[in-house]
Design a protein around this motif. Sequence first.
Motif, PDB file in Angstrom:
ATOM      1  N   ARG A 312       0.832  -1.204   0.000  1.00 29.18           N
ATOM      2  CA  ARG A 312       0.000   0.000   0.000  1.00 29.18           C
ATOM      3  C   ARG A 312       0.863   1.249   0.000  1.00 29.18           C
ATOM      4  NH1 ARG A 312      -3.957   0.979   5.001  1.00 29.18           N
ATOM      5  NH2 ARG A 312      -1.940   1.281   6.021  1.00 29.18           N
ATOM      6  N   ALA A 313       1.933   1.232   0.806  1.00 29.88           N
ATOM      7  CA  ALA A 313       2.816   2.399   0.875  1.00 29.88           C
ATOM      8  C   ALA A 313       3.529   2.627  -0.459  1.00 29.88           C
ATOM      9  CB  ALA A 313       3.847   2.202   1.988  1.00 29.88           C
ATOM     10  N   ILE A 314       3.917   1.544  -1.127  1.00 27.97           N
ATOM     11  CA  ILE A 314       4.587   1.670  -2.426  1.00 27.97           C
ATOM     12  C   ILE A 314       3.635   2.291  -3.446  1.00 27.97           C
ATOM     13  CG2 ILE A 314       5.571   0.378  -4.360  1.00 27.97           C
ATOM     14  CD1 ILE A 314       6.660  -1.624  -2.255  1.00 27.97           C
ATOM     15  N   VAL A 315       2.391   1.804  -3.457  1.00 29.87           N
ATOM     16  CA  VAL A 315       1.412   2.354  -4.396  1.00 29.87           C
ATOM     17  C   VAL A 315       1.191   3.844  -4.129  1.00 29.87           C
ATOM     18  CG1 VAL A 315      -1.020   2.308  -5.069  1.00 29.87           C
ATOM     19  CG2 VAL A 315       0.253   0.173  -4.836  1.00 29.87           C
ATOM     20  N   ARG A 316       1.042   4.198  -2.863  1.00 33.70           N
ATOM     21  CA  ARG A 316       0.826   5.612  -2.539  1.00 33.70           C
ATOM     22  C   ARG A 316       2.041   6.456  -2.915  1.00 33.70           C
ATOM     23  NH1 ARG A 316      -2.241   5.248   3.370  1.00 33.70           N
ATOM     24  NH2 ARG A 316      -4.298   4.739   2.525  1.00 33.70           N
ATOM     25  N   GLY A 317       3.226   5.889  -2.683  1.00 35.06           N
ATOM     26  CA  GLY A 317       4.437   6.600  -3.076  1.00 35.06           C
ATOM     27  C   GLY A 317       4.492   6.836  -4.563  1.00 35.06           C
ATOM     28  N   ARG A 318       4.130   5.811  -5.330  1.00 36.84           N
ATOM     29  CA  ARG A 318       4.108   5.961  -6.787  1.00 36.84           C
ATOM     30  C   ARG A 318       3.095   7.017  -7.223  1.00 36.84           C
ATOM     31  NH1 ARG A 318       8.787   4.731  -8.018  1.00 36.84           N
ATOM     32  NH2 ARG A 318       9.408   2.554  -7.898  1.00 36.84           N
ATOM     33  N   ASN A 319       1.911   6.980  -6.593  1.00 38.10           N
ATOM     34  CA  ASN A 319       0.879   7.960  -6.950  1.00 38.10           C
ATOM     35  C   ASN A 319       1.318   9.378  -6.644  1.00 38.10           C
ATOM     36  OD1 ASN A 319      -0.822   5.957  -7.871  1.00 38.10           O
ATOM     37  ND2 ASN A 319      -1.975   5.803  -5.962  1.00 38.10           N
ATOM     38  N   MET A 320       2.205   9.533  -5.643  1.00 34.95           N
ATOM     39  CA  MET A 320       2.730  10.857  -5.287  1.00 34.95           C
ATOM     40  C   MET A 320       4.024  11.174  -6.033  1.00 34.95           C
ATOM     41  SD  MET A 320       2.085  10.604  -1.172  1.00 34.95           S
ATOM     42  CE  MET A 320       2.863  12.193  -0.850  1.00 34.95           C
ATOM     43  N   ARG A 321       4.411  10.285  -6.975  1.00 35.02           N
ATOM     44  CA  ARG A 321       5.636  10.442  -7.760  1.00 35.02           C
ATOM     45  C   ARG A 321       6.888  10.498  -6.884  1.00 35.02           C
ATOM     46  NH1 ARG A 321       5.077  10.576 -13.489  1.00 35.02           N
ATOM     47  NH2 ARG A 321       2.841  10.430 -13.864  1.00 35.02           N
ATOM     48  N   MET A 322       6.888   9.767  -5.785  1.00 30.92           N
ATOM     49  CA  MET A 322       8.085   9.669  -4.945  1.00 30.92           C
ATOM     50  C   MET A 322       9.091   8.757  -5.625  1.00 30.92           C
ATOM     51  SD  MET A 322       6.221   9.152  -1.227  1.00 30.92           S
ATOM     52  CE  MET A 322       7.755   8.742  -0.388  1.00 30.92           C
ATOM     53  N   ASP A 323      10.390   9.068  -5.485  1.00 31.49           N
ATOM     54  CA  ASP A 323      11.392   8.183  -6.072  1.00 31.49           C
ATOM     55  C   ASP A 323      11.670   7.016  -5.124  1.00 31.49           C
ATOM     56  OD1 ASP A 323      13.050   9.181  -4.052  1.00 31.49           O
ATOM     57  OD2 ASP A 323      14.108  10.551  -5.394  1.00 31.49           O
ATOM     58  N   ALA A 324      12.430   6.031  -5.624  1.00 31.91           N
ATOM     59  CA  ALA A 324      12.673   4.810  -4.863  1.00 31.91           C
ATOM     60  C   ALA A 324      13.348   5.075  -3.514  1.00 31.91           C
ATOM     61  CB  ALA A 324      13.484   3.823  -5.697  1.00 31.91           C
ATOM     62  N   PRO A 325      14.385   5.923  -3.446  1.00 36.30           N
ATOM     63  CA  PRO A 325      15.004   6.177  -2.135  1.00 36.30           C
ATOM     64  C   PRO A 325      14.031   6.766  -1.116  1.00 36.30           C
ATOM     65  CG  PRO A 325      16.478   6.874  -3.891  1.00 36.30           C
ATOM     66  CD  PRO A 325      15.172   6.549  -4.540  1.00 36.30           C
ATOM     67  N   MET A 326      13.135   7.630  -1.560  1.00 38.66           N
ATOM     68  CA  MET A 326      12.165   8.216  -0.644  1.00 38.66           C
ATOM     69  C   MET A 326      11.205   7.156  -0.121  1.00 38.66           C
ATOM     70  SD  MET A 326      11.241  11.847  -2.481  1.00 38.66           S
ATOM     71  CE  MET A 326      10.055  12.267  -1.204  1.00 38.66           C
ATOM     72  N   ILE A 327      10.789   6.242  -0.993  1.00 41.64           N
ATOM     73  CA  ILE A 327       9.881   5.176  -0.566  1.00 41.64           C
ATOM     74  C   ILE A 327      10.578   4.267   0.439  1.00 41.64           C
ATOM     75  CG2 ILE A 327       8.617   3.126  -1.331  1.00 41.64           C
ATOM     76  CD1 ILE A 327       8.064   4.575  -3.963  1.00 41.64           C
ATOM     77  N   ARG A 328      11.846   3.942   0.163  1.00 42.48           N
ATOM     78  CA  ARG A 328      12.588   3.094   1.104  1.00 42.48           C
ATOM     79  C   ARG A 328      12.726   3.765   2.463  1.00 42.48           C
ATOM     80  NH1 ARG A 328      15.225   1.507  -3.605  1.00 42.48           N
ATOM     81  NH2 ARG A 328      14.985  -0.726  -3.952  1.00 42.48           N
TER      82      ARG A 328
END
Length: 339
Positions: A312-328
């Motif tokens: 869920r967090a990955i999907v939300r991160g993608r929807n917010m255009r967060m890059d991979a380091p920010m999601i991690r």
Amino acid sequence: MSAAHYAYLHGRISLYAGQLLGLDRLDALIDHSYDEDARDSAQPDAAAQYAGDLDQSNVTILLRELAVLIRPLSGAPRELLGYWAHRFELGNLKTIIRGKMANQSQAAIEEELQDMGTFTSLPIAELLQSDTPAELLRRLEQTPYAEIARQARHLLEQGEALFALDAALDRRYFAGLSRRGTAIDDPSGQLLRAIVGSIIDRVNLVWLLRYRYSYNLPPAQAYYLLIPASHRLQPQQLQQLAQCASFEEAIANLPAPFDRILAGVHNTTEVTLKMEQEGWRIANHALRHSSFNVARALAYMMLRERDLRRLRAIVRGRNMRMDAPMIRTALGLTRQGAN
């Protein structure tokens, strides 16, 4: 539980455990580019699968799998796993209480509720028809939540705020979880106590730090609001931590092994992540180094919930255009590995 039932449970858990996210798969999902999501969303296990009603989707998946695992169980083991699922229904109860206190319409409250399926034990329709929070709690006393309802009604009659009601509901729930975990006296008992104990330790410590240094409650009140149960963090140690003048002082005075686990944390969010990771480590050990016991079932459910929340967090991160380091960073992970 018969040998056949143990074998069924072991086989089902082993089968389900194969779908837990390994480090490579998790890294691949995080590194997946936003444009690739659109092309690959048809894949059954893609993170994009969870892009709809994520909260309800997660609960539905967890309860569906729990229903399979609970099937061969009876007595205390079945009660423990069923009670674990009550967490989600407790969220429904809080939503109804908040809605009633805010004079929301029945329809508006109903829209926010999770569908518990066969695990529903609350008389939702009756509670929604209650005219006042007090009437709601009186009706609740005729349900499995009677003990929680009585304390909540007592607080309401004393004029306590919603915060106190929420805290009382959570405290009663986790006390019940601890009681049920320690009541199982079979070969899985030690593993169960370690798993449930990790939850109790995490909640007590995070609550204590939040009550003392975010809400600025006095030491005695902060300690009183904790779960009346303990594991590695003993009551005397929690009382001593409550006396610390600052968050930093409390962290500096943590007993082992928490001084090591929480070395370098700066806030309660980081404490929560580190304590969750410790709980997942314990659950993973139980899942991989034991067999034919209910502790494996609880361990699997904890790890499965972890994975669904990460998706869920990955999907939300993608929807917010967060890059991979920010999601991690948001997940408390590193590129080299995950907890």
